[in-house]
Scaffold this active site. Structure first.
Site, PDB file in Angstrom:
ATOM      1  N   ARG A  98       9.786 -36.243 -21.361  1.00 41.04           N
ATOM      2  CA  ARG A  98      11.036 -35.822 -21.989  1.00 41.04           C
ATOM      3  C   ARG A  98      12.251 -36.067 -21.079  1.00 41.04           C
ATOM      4  O   ARG A  98      12.428 -37.151 -20.538  1.00 41.04           O
ATOM      5  CB  ARG A  98      10.883 -34.351 -22.438  1.00 41.04           C
ATOM      6  CG  ARG A  98       9.857 -34.229 -23.575  1.00 41.04           C
ATOM      7  CD  ARG A  98       9.377 -32.806 -23.827  1.00 41.04           C
ATOM      8  NE  ARG A  98      10.422 -31.856 -24.185  1.00 41.04           N
ATOM      9  CZ  ARG A  98      10.806 -31.573 -25.418  1.00 41.04           C
ATOM     10  NH1 ARG A  98      10.217 -32.150 -26.443  1.00 41.04           N
ATOM     11  NH2 ARG A  98      11.753 -30.700 -25.639  1.00 41.04           N
TER      12      ARG A  98
ATOM     13  N   ASP B 168      21.913 -24.802 -19.670  1.00 38.22           N
ATOM     14  CA  ASP B 168      21.810 -24.789 -21.136  1.00 38.22           C
ATOM     15  C   ASP B 168      23.125 -24.233 -21.658  1.00 38.22           C
ATOM     16  O   ASP B 168      23.678 -23.302 -21.033  1.00 38.22           O
ATOM     17  CB  ASP B 168      20.641 -23.869 -21.554  1.00 38.22           C
ATOM     18  CG  ASP B 168      20.230 -24.050 -23.016  1.00 38.22           C
ATOM     19  OD1 ASP B 168      21.125 -24.028 -23.884  1.00 38.22           O
ATOM     20  OD2 ASP B 168      19.039 -24.212 -23.280  1.00 38.22           O
TER      21      ASP B 168
ATOM     22  N   TYR C 209      15.589 -15.889 -21.449  1.00 35.61           N
ATOM     23  CA  TYR C 209      15.879 -17.303 -21.150  1.00 35.61           C
ATOM     24  C   TYR C 209      17.383 -17.489 -20.922  1.00 35.61           C
ATOM     25  O   TYR C 209      17.784 -18.149 -19.947  1.00 35.61           O
ATOM     26  CB  TYR C 209      15.402 -18.176 -22.314  1.00 35.61           C
ATOM     27  CG  TYR C 209      15.838 -19.624 -22.204  1.00 35.61           C
ATOM     28  CD1 TYR C 209      15.156 -20.513 -21.373  1.00 35.61           C
ATOM     29  CD2 TYR C 209      16.928 -20.104 -22.935  1.00 35.61           C
ATOM     30  CE1 TYR C 209      15.557 -21.840 -21.272  1.00 35.61           C
ATOM     31  CE2 TYR C 209      17.335 -21.427 -22.839  1.00 35.61           C
ATOM     32  CZ  TYR C 209      16.645 -22.290 -22.005  1.00 35.61           C
ATOM     33  OH  TYR C 209      17.053 -23.604 -21.896  1.00 35.61           O
TER      34      TYR C 209
ATOM     35  N   MET D 193      19.548 -15.293 -19.916  1.00 35.03           N
ATOM     36  CA  MET D 193      19.890 -14.682 -18.624  1.00 35.03           C
ATOM     37  C   MET D 193      19.471 -15.585 -17.462  1.00 35.03           C
ATOM     38  O   MET D 193      20.203 -15.741 -16.479  1.00 35.03           O
ATOM     39  CB  MET D 193      19.189 -13.328 -18.483  1.00 35.03           C
ATOM     40  CG  MET D 193      19.727 -12.252 -19.416  1.00 35.03           C
ATOM     41  SD  MET D 193      18.703 -10.759 -19.313  1.00 35.03           S
ATOM     42  CE  MET D 193      19.133 -10.159 -17.683  1.00 35.03           C
TER      43      MET D 193
HETATM   44  N1  LIG Z   1      15.369 -30.230 -24.923  1.00 38.61           N
HETATM   45  C1  LIG Z   1      16.523 -29.660 -25.220  1.00 38.61           C
HETATM   46  O1  LIG Z   1      17.066 -29.848 -26.318  1.00 38.61           O
HETATM   47  C2  LIG Z   1      17.195 -28.767 -24.218  1.00 38.61           C
HETATM   48  C3  LIG Z   1      18.212 -27.913 -24.646  1.00 38.61           C
HETATM   49  C4  LIG Z   1      18.820 -27.092 -23.719  1.00 38.61           C
HETATM   50  C5  LIG Z   1      18.438 -27.122 -22.384  1.00 38.61           C
HETATM   51  N2  LIG Z   1      17.448 -27.966 -22.006  1.00 38.61           N
HETATM   52  C6  LIG Z   1      17.063 -27.985 -20.603  1.00 38.61           C
HETATM   53  O2  LIG Z   1      16.928 -29.325 -20.179  1.00 38.61           O
HETATM   54  C7  LIG Z   1      15.814 -29.441 -19.270  1.00 38.61           C
HETATM   55  C8  LIG Z   1      14.821 -30.485 -19.788  1.00 38.61           C
HETATM   56  O3  LIG Z   1      14.523 -30.203 -21.143  1.00 38.61           O
HETATM   57  P1  LIG Z   1      13.098 -30.607 -21.745  1.00 38.61           P
HETATM   58  O4  LIG Z   1      13.150 -30.259 -23.178  1.00 38.61           O
HETATM   59  O5  LIG Z   1      12.735 -31.966 -21.304  1.00 38.61           O
HETATM   60  O6  LIG Z   1      12.194 -29.538 -20.970  1.00 38.61           O
HETATM   61  P2  LIG Z   1      10.686 -29.112 -21.319  1.00 38.61           P
HETATM   62  O7  LIG Z   1       9.974 -30.285 -21.885  1.00 38.61           O
HETATM   63  O8  LIG Z   1      10.685 -27.855 -22.087  1.00 38.61           O
HETATM   64  O9  LIG Z   1      10.163 -28.751 -19.846  1.00 38.61           O
HETATM   65  C9  LIG Z   1      10.239 -29.728 -18.802  1.00 38.61           C
HETATM   66  C10 LIG Z   1       9.089 -29.527 -17.873  1.00 38.61           C
HETATM   67  O10 LIG Z   1       9.209 -28.316 -17.166  1.00 38.61           O
HETATM   68  C11 LIG Z   1       7.972 -28.140 -16.530  1.00 38.61           C
HETATM   69  N3  LIG Z   1       7.724 -26.732 -16.254  1.00 38.61           N
HETATM   70  C12 LIG Z   1       7.868 -25.661 -17.045  1.00 38.61           C
HETATM   71  N4  LIG Z   1       7.469 -24.541 -16.398  1.00 38.61           N
HETATM   72  C13 LIG Z   1       7.043 -24.942 -15.168  1.00 38.61           C
HETATM   73  C14 LIG Z   1       6.495 -24.281 -14.054  1.00 38.61           C
HETATM   74  N5  LIG Z   1       6.288 -22.967 -14.042  1.00 38.61           N
HETATM   75  N6  LIG Z   1       6.164 -25.010 -12.956  1.00 38.61           N
HETATM   76  C15 LIG Z   1       6.358 -26.341 -12.950  1.00 38.61           C
HETATM   77  N7  LIG Z   1       6.868 -27.033 -13.979  1.00 38.61           N
HETATM   78  C16 LIG Z   1       7.198 -26.335 -15.075  1.00 38.61           C
HETATM   79  C17 LIG Z   1       6.906 -28.695 -17.471  1.00 38.61           C
HETATM   80  O11 LIG Z   1       6.088 -29.559 -16.683  1.00 38.61           O
HETATM   81  P3  LIG Z   1       4.556 -29.870 -17.068  1.00 38.61           P
HETATM   82  O12 LIG Z   1       4.611 -30.463 -18.450  1.00 38.61           O
HETATM   83  O13 LIG Z   1       4.151 -30.849 -16.015  1.00 38.61           O
HETATM   84  O14 LIG Z   1       3.809 -28.578 -17.017  1.00 38.61           O
HETATM   85  C18 LIG Z   1       7.720 -29.451 -18.521  1.00 38.61           C
HETATM   86  O15 LIG Z   1       7.210 -30.737 -18.814  1.00 38.61           O
HETATM   87  C19 LIG Z   1      15.225 -28.053 -19.140  1.00 38.61           C
HETATM   88  O16 LIG Z   1      15.774 -27.420 -18.004  1.00 38.61           O
HETATM   89  C20 LIG Z   1      15.696 -27.351 -20.402  1.00 38.61           C
HETATM   90  O17 LIG Z   1      15.821 -25.947 -20.248  1.00 38.61           O
HETATM   91  C21 LIG Z   1      16.807 -28.781 -22.888  1.00 38.61           C
END
Ligand SMILES: NC(=O)c1ccc[n+]([C@@H]2O[C@H](COP(=O)([O-])OP(=O)(O)OC[C@H]3O[C@@H](n4cnc5c(N)ncnc54)[C@H](OP(=O)(O)O)[C@@H]3O)[C@@H](O)[C@H]2O)c1
Length: 249
Positions: free
Chosen positions: A16, A143, A156, A158
């Site tokens: 992602r 976010d 989340y 917070m």
């Molecule tokens: N997608 C959106 O629309 C959106 C919206 C708002 C904010 N964001 C922010 O943008 C960033 C990327 O988004 P995304 O959707 O690509 O994120 P995501 O797929 O939900 O998470 C990214 C990765 O975080 C890793 N992760 C989660 N908990 C973990 C832990 N305890 N230790 C180690 N790794 C951990 C996971 O790795 P593994 O798979 O290897 O376990 C996961 O693949 C994030 O910070 C998210 O909060 C995204």
């Protein structure tokens, strides 16, 4: 001997947004350290693809950021990989609802662990290397819901607000050697697994986006890349990448 290419550590880089960010920085000549937890196979495939383009340009590091004891070994492994570190992207994140009445200590620990505690302690552990880089940069993926809460997700929201505060505080504390910025995504790619949103909520969110669509992972990756490779006079800022959603009534 330290590597010739600049080096970035990206947490949660197997899939992602993290993977897209790794691809864009790699295309700019960076060596990428791909941190992952459960997505080891995806991270290994991405590293193989990038190493086929440029040998030794991608490395995989595995750690569960819920566990505070992994931070020091992860930081040491990151430095050991290439002998230098120029940028850190705190991208890994746990996301799930926490309805009031059902919130547990475990929810708090998991949501604050990956979204706030690990970014702080990882940045602290890597600060000497980032200072030594001469071009050190940190980008925290926050976010828009740090400022505009998402109903049913108080913990989340917070945790991301803590990460946003950390971004501004560390921009002071690590200056002038290291720039610290944030990117606040809106709806980029719908969450999977325990954070999954139903179709009605997705439609409601899409209606609130002036640009009328999800952003896609490259919208975040290109902003992170700009904040790391350009933006030489920008620090302490959090850029909303949300299709205009945060200015919508
Ligand atoms: N997608 C959106 O629309 C959106 C919206 C708002 C904010 N964001 C922010 O943008 C960033 C990327 O988004 P995304 O959707 O690509 O994120 P995501 O797929 O939900 O998470 C990214 C990765 O975080 C890793 N992760 C989660 N908990 C973990 C832990 N305890 N230790 C180690 N790794 C951990 C996971 O790795 P593994 O798979 O290897 O376990 C996961 O693949 C994030 O910070 C998210 O909060 C995204």
């Amino acid at each position: 001997m330290p590597a010739d290419h600049p080096v970035v550590l990206i947490t949660g880089a197997g899939r992602r947004v993290g993977a897209a960010t790794a691809r864009q920085l790699h295309a700019r000549g960076w060596t990428v350290l791909l941190h992952c937890r459960r997505s080891r196979d995806d991270a290994d495939r991405l590293a193989a693809e990038l190493n086929a383009l440029r040998a030794g340009s991608a490395h995989v590091l595995v750690a569960d950021l819920d566990d505070p004891s992994v931070i020091t070994p992860l930081a040491e492994a990151a430095i050991a990989a290439c002998g230098r570190l120029d940028a850190l992207v705190n991208n890994a994140s746990t996301f799930h609802p926490t309805p009031v009445g059902d919130i547990t200590d475990a929810d708090w620990d998991r949501l604050f662990g990956s979204n706030a505690r690990a970014p702080l302690f990882l940045t602290q552990a890597l600060a000497p290397a980032l200072r030594a880089s001469g071009r050190g940069a940190v980008v925290n993926i926050t976010d828009i819901h740090a400022d505009y809460p998402l109903a049913g997700h108080v913990v989340y929201c917070m945790a991301k607000a803590a990460l946003a505060a950390m971004t501004k505080a560390l921009a002071k504390d690590l200056a002038p050697a290291v720039r610290v910025n944030g990117v606040a995504p809106g709806a980029i790619l719908w969450p999977e697994g325990e954070g999954e949103m139903d179709a009605d909520l997705q439609r409601e969110i899409l209606r609130s986006i002036p640009l009328g669509r999800e952003g896609g992972v490259d919208a975040i990756a290109e902003t992170v890349t700009y904040l790391i490779t350009g933006a030489s006079y920008i620090s302490g800022q959090i850029v909303a990448v949300d299709g205009g959603r945060s200015v919508w009534g």
